[in-house]
Motif scaffolding. Structure first.
Motif: not given
Length: 106
Positions: A24-31, A33-41, A49-56
């Protein structure tokens, strides 16, 4: 210990609520989606990929991992993340088509 409110609901209802809360957070949805696209990272890939800091991003990854939606494997000095397919399939099933309610309201 006393009765908690979650004890008033079924195991399935509590699981659905937990999974919904985890995504229920857009950042988690984006994460996701990204993992589905690249399979693993690794986390740094998501940071790039995302406009967020590493700790976030690390905190969001922790929440997704605690809910079982993603898995993390240690590779050297980094953690490689991927989608936990059985749980993700369950999420897709939960939010799939629902039966319409037949009523005279609205």
């Amino acid at each position: 210990m006393g009765l908690t409110k979650t004890d008033l609901f079924t195991e399935n209802q509590n699981e659905i609520a937990m999974l919904a809360k985890a995504i229920a957070h857009p950042a988690r949805v984006a994460i996701i989606e990204y993992l589905l696209k690249v399979n693993a990272c690794i986390c740094n890939d998501i940071v790039n990929e995302l406009p967020l800091a590493q700790p976030t991003i690390s905190q969001h990854l922790k929440e997704l991992k605690n809910a079982g939606i993603i898995k993390g494997n240690i590779e050297g000095n980094a953690i490689c993340y991927c989608i936990n397919e059985p749980i993700f399939s369950k999420i897709k099933g939960l939010f799939g088509p629902m039966q319409p309610i037949q009523n005279n309201c609205c």
